[in-house]
Design a protein around this motif. Structure first.
Motif, PDB file in Angstrom:
ATOM      1  N   TYR A  88      35.889  32.643  43.437  1.00  0.00           N
ATOM      2  CA  TYR A  88      37.344  32.734  43.306  1.00  0.00           C
ATOM      3  C   TYR A  88      38.056  31.401  43.549  1.00  0.00           C
ATOM      4  N   CYS A 134      36.063  32.479  34.820  1.00  0.00           N
ATOM      5  CA  CYS A 134      35.883  33.317  36.006  1.00  0.00           C
ATOM      6  C   CYS A 134      34.849  34.400  35.705  1.00  0.00           C
ATOM      7  N   SER A 137      36.803  39.848  36.948  1.00  0.00           N
ATOM      8  CA  SER A 137      37.855  40.294  36.044  1.00  0.00           C
ATOM      9  C   SER A 137      39.196  39.701  36.456  1.00  0.00           C
ATOM     10  N   ARG A 138      40.171  39.844  35.578  1.00  0.00           N
ATOM     11  CA  ARG A 138      41.512  39.358  35.886  1.00  0.00           C
ATOM     12  C   ARG A 138      42.093  40.084  37.102  1.00  0.00           C
ATOM     13  N   THR A 141      40.305  39.059  40.400  1.00  0.00           N
ATOM     14  CA  THR A 141      40.723  37.700  40.769  1.00  0.00           C
ATOM     15  C   THR A 141      42.127  37.724  41.368  1.00  0.00           C
ATOM     16  N   TYR A 172      38.170  35.326  31.748  1.00  0.00           N
ATOM     17  CA  TYR A 172      37.660  36.230  32.773  1.00  0.00           C
ATOM     18  C   TYR A 172      36.406  36.938  32.256  1.00  0.00           C
TER      19      TYR A 172
END
Length: 209
Positions: A88, A134, A137-138, A141, A172
């Protein structure tokens, strides 16, 4: 427009490298001057050692060992970070770059009296961008708080020009990405850079009018 791109990924064949190349390609297409710092390629040392820490507040002696990086930072009016989000946040290499290069006397001015706070030193930087990937996932996060994004787009931005414009794009769920999703992300990155450089061009035209 003078753009400094800071790239951080250990493998040249990575998707992050493709994002970097997209960013640089769009900057060149817009006629921007571009400088690249590739942290892994130059084997940048991210460790702020005891001697360096002891002299951290001594200006300009605190630039020893990172003079070229500080000069690049002082040269640019646009600062762009390209990196993978790990846990993160920022990769350790990139966090170490912030620790060692965003120095008192350059990136910020230390307080001079009791109760005072630092003052911005990157007031020549008018555009700031993050392009990242990332694994999460959105929504996850966002739930964690996106500390890497916040460090740059809030923390570093606080040192930049008042009204500094920002851009951000993240792919993501990178671990389950497809060729199609990656292609869509590169197109999204290109649009963000074009929007940034278009705004810079309009501003230059307005000043020249």
């Amino acid at each position: 427009m003078r753009a400094l791109v800071v790239h951080c990924h250990p493998r040249e064949g990575s998707f992050t490298a493709a994002v970097r190349d997209t960013v640089i390609g769009r900057l060149h297409a817009a006629g921007a001057e571009v400088r690249l710092i590739d942290l892994y390629a130059e084997a940048f040392d991210p460790v702020l050692g005891p001697g360096e820490h002891a002299g951290y507040a001594r200006v300009p002696e605190n630039r020893a060992g990172v003079e070229a990086h500080v000069a690049h930072l002082e040269w640019c009016d646009t600062l762009i970070f390209v990196y993978p989000t790990w846990w993160y946040g920022l990769p350790a290499m990139l966090k170490g770059w912030l620790d060692r290069v965003l120095l008192p006397g350059s990136a910020f001015v230390l307080p001079e009296g009791e109760g005072e706070t630092i003052r911005p030193g990157l007031t020549h930087v008018r555009r700031l961008a993050v392009f990242t990937t990332c694994g999460a996932s959105r929504w996850l996060t966002a739930l964690i708080g996106a500390p890497g994004k916040r460090t740059i787009l809030r923390g570093v931005r606080a040192l930049c020009a008042r009204g500094c414009r920002t851009a951000f794009a993240a792919h993501y769920l990178m671990d389950s990405s497809t060729a199609e999703s990656r292609a869509r992300h590169l197109a999204r990155v290109a649009r963000r850079v074009d929007r940034m450089t278009g705004g810079a061009a309009r501003g230059a035209e307005a000043r020249a009018a």
